[in-house]
Scaffold this motif. Structure first.
Motif, PDB file in Angstrom:
ATOM      1  N   GLU A 235       0.834  -1.208   0.000  1.00  0.00           N
ATOM      2  CA  GLU A 235       0.000   0.000   0.000  1.00  0.00           C
ATOM      3  C   GLU A 235       0.865   1.254   0.000  1.00  0.00           C
ATOM      4  OE1 GLU A 235      -2.571  -0.312   3.319  1.00  0.00           O
ATOM      5  OE2 GLU A 235      -3.856  -1.868   2.425  1.00  0.00           O
ATOM      6  N   SER A 238       2.287   1.617  -3.368  1.00  0.00           N
ATOM      7  CA  SER A 238       1.246   2.057  -4.287  1.00  0.00           C
ATOM      8  C   SER A 238       1.012   3.564  -4.157  1.00  0.00           C
ATOM      9  CB  SER A 238      -0.058   1.306  -3.990  1.00  0.00           C
ATOM     10  OG  SER A 238      -1.094   1.766  -4.830  1.00  0.00           O
ATOM     11  N   ARG A 239       0.974   4.040  -2.899  1.00  0.00           N
ATOM     12  CA  ARG A 239       0.801   5.478  -2.702  1.00  0.00           C
ATOM     13  C   ARG A 239       1.985   6.250  -3.274  1.00  0.00           C
ATOM     14  NH1 ARG A 239      -1.312   3.848   2.402  1.00  0.00           N
ATOM     15  NH2 ARG A 239       0.714   4.203   3.392  1.00  0.00           N
ATOM     16  N   SER A 240       3.210   5.712  -3.049  1.00  0.00           N
ATOM     17  CA  SER A 240       4.399   6.372  -3.566  1.00  0.00           C
ATOM     18  C   SER A 240       4.375   6.429  -5.096  1.00  0.00           C
ATOM     19  CB  SER A 240       5.654   5.637  -3.084  1.00  0.00           C
ATOM     20  OG  SER A 240       6.823   6.204  -3.635  1.00  0.00           O
ATOM     21  N   THR A 242       1.715   6.342  -6.964  1.00  0.00           N
ATOM     22  CA  THR A 242       0.666   7.279  -7.377  1.00  0.00           C
ATOM     23  C   THR A 242       1.177   8.714  -7.330  1.00  0.00           C
ATOM     24  OG1 THR A 242      -1.040   5.788  -6.538  1.00  0.00           O
ATOM     25  CG2 THR A 242      -1.670   8.080  -6.888  1.00  0.00           C
ATOM     26  N   GLU A 243       1.914   9.031  -6.249  1.00  0.00           N
ATOM     27  CA  GLU A 243       2.479  10.371  -6.130  1.00  0.00           C
ATOM     28  C   GLU A 243       3.470  10.648  -7.263  1.00  0.00           C
ATOM     29  OE1 GLU A 243       4.148  10.438  -2.267  1.00  0.00           O
ATOM     30  OE2 GLU A 243       2.214  10.543  -1.211  1.00  0.00           O
TER      31      GLU A 243
END
Length: 349
Positions: A235, A238-240, A242-243
Motif C-alpha cells: 500500500e 502504491s501510494r508512492s 501514485t504520487e
C-alpha cells in the motif's frame, strides 16, 4: 525390507467433523477426492468400537462409560487419528495384519477407555487406520461465588460446602484433558514410532509441526502477520507510485507547454527572419536607386531628401527587426535548455 516412514496424522475434531468421518467410513462412494475401489470395500474391517459406525460407537460409549457430553460452546472435543505408511510398505497381507495389530496395541495403551472407535480401510490406494478418541476429565461442581438475595451467611456457606463435597463428574473435553499441553501430538508421534520400530517403520514427517517447531496455529499467526506487513508495504509503495505518477503527469504537461511555446517562438522567429529578408531586399533596391540617381543627377534636392527619409526609416525598421530576431533566438535557447532539464528529470524518476 527397507525402512519406511510412519504416517501419523492427529487433530482435534468437532462433533460435526466426527459425523462427517462416520459418513465417510460407512458410505463408501468414489466421490472424486478419495481413491476408493468399491470392489475392495468388503475388505475393510472395524478393529474397535461397540457400534456399527463411528457415530453409533460414540453414542454407546457415552452410555456405557457414563460420561457427560461436552458443553455446547466446546467446539473441538474429540481427537481423530490416521495411521499408515508408504504404499510400497504394505507389500503383503501379513505386513498389513502386523501393522494393524501393532497400531491397535498402541491406541489402547495410549488412550485406554477413551478410545471410541477404530477401523482399517483396505479399499483405497494405501491401507490406513482411522481412530476416534474422546478425551475426558473429572469436572467439579462449580463453587458458588455470590450470595443469593435474602440468603444468610450460614446458608451461603452451606451451599458452598455442598458444592465442594459433590462428586466429580467425568466429562468429555479435549481442552481440559491430560492431552491438552504443548507438543502433546509430537510426544504421541514419538511414542507410536517407538512401538512400531521393529516393523521397519521410523519416525515420519511432522505434519503439525514444521522445521521451525511452530504449531499450526503459530505458523498461521506468523504468516498472517507477514501477509499483513507485505500488504502494508504494498500500500505504501502504491501510494508512492501514485504520487510519482502525479509528478510525472505535471512534468509531461510542463514539457508539452515548453514544446508548444518553443514551436510558437520558432514560428515567430521564422516570420521575423522572412520579414528581415524582404526588408533587406527593399533596402538594397532603394540604395541602388539612390546611387543611380546621384550618378545621373536626375533627382532634385527635395526628392533626394524624401528618398533619404525613406531609406533611414527602412534602416531603422531593419535594425528593430534584427534586434527582435536576436531576442527570439535567446528565448528559444532558454526554452530548449528548460526542456533538456525536464527530460533529464523524467529519466531519473
Amino acid at each position: 525390507m527397507n525402512k519406511s516412514k510412519l504416517v501419523f496424522s492427529i487433530k482435534t475434531a468437532s462433533p460435526t467433523a466426527v459425523r462427517a468421518l462416520s459418513a465417510h467410513c460407512s458410505r463408501r462412494t468414489n466421490n472424486g477426492w478419495s481413491e476408493i475401489d468399491l470392489s475392495r470395500s468388503q475388505l475393510n474391517r472395524q478393529t474397535f468400537g461397540s457400534g456399527a459406525s463411528i457415530s453409533d460407537s460414540l453414542k454407546n460409549w457415552y452410555r456405557d462409560k457414563e460420561v457427560a457430553k461436552p458443553a455446547k460452546q466446546s467446539e473441538n472435543s474429540y481427537l481423530t487419528l490416521v495411521l499408515s505408511a508408504s504404499h510400497d510398505y504394505f507389500c503383503s497381507d501379513e505386513v498389513v495384519v502386523h501393522f494393524e495389530q501393532r497400531a491397535m496395541r498402541w491406541l489402547v495403551k495410549q488412550f485406554g477407555d477413551e478410545l471410541v472407535h477404530a477401523e482399517l480401510h483396505l479399499d483405497e490406494t494405501t491401507p490406513h487406520l482411522h481412530a476416534v478418541v474422546a478425551p475426558t476429565y473429572m469436572k467439579s461442581r462449580r463453587t458458588p461465588g455470590r450470595r443469593r438475595k435474602d440468603e444468610t451467611d450460614t446458608e451461603f456457606d452451606a451451599r458452598k460446602a455442598s458444592a465442594s463435597a459433590a462428586p466429580k463428574i467425568r466429562t468429555s473435553s479435549w481442552s481440559s484433558s491430560k492431552y491438552a499441553y504443548k507438543n502433546s501430538f509430537f510426544d504421541m508421534r514419538k511414542s507410536c514410532a517407538k512401538m512400531m520400530s521393529d516393523l521397519n517403520l521410523v519416525y515420519g514427517d511432522d505434519r503439525r509441526f514444521g522445521q521451525s517447531g511452530k504449531t499450526t496455529r503459530g505458523w498461521i499467526k506468523s504468516t498472517a502477520r507477514t501477509v499483513a506487513d507485505n500488504l502494508a508495504s504494498l500500500e505504501m509503495r502504491s501510494r508512492s507510485l501514485t504520487e510519482r505518477e502525479d509528478e510525472l503527469r505535471k512534468v509531461i504537461a510542463k514539457v508539452r507547454s515548453y514544446h508548444l511555446e518553443n514551436v510558437n517562438k520558432s514560428n515567430d522567429l521564422a516570420t521575423a527572419l522572412m520579414n528581415a529578408q524582404k526588408l533587406e531586399t527593399k533596402l538594397l533596391e532603394v540604395n541602388k536607386t539612390l546611387r543611380v540617381a546621384a550618378t545621373l543627377g536626375s533627382m532634385s534636392q527635395a526628392e533626394k531628401a524624401k528618398a533619404k527619409l525613406v531609406f533611414d526609416a527602412l534602416t531603422r525598421n531593419f535594425k528593430n527587426i534584427n534586434a527582435d530576431i536576436q531576442t527570439q533566438s535567446k528565448r528559444a535557447q532558454k526554452t530548449d535548455a528548460s526542456v533538456d532539464v525536464t527530460e533529464t528529470f523524467m529519466r531519473n524518476k
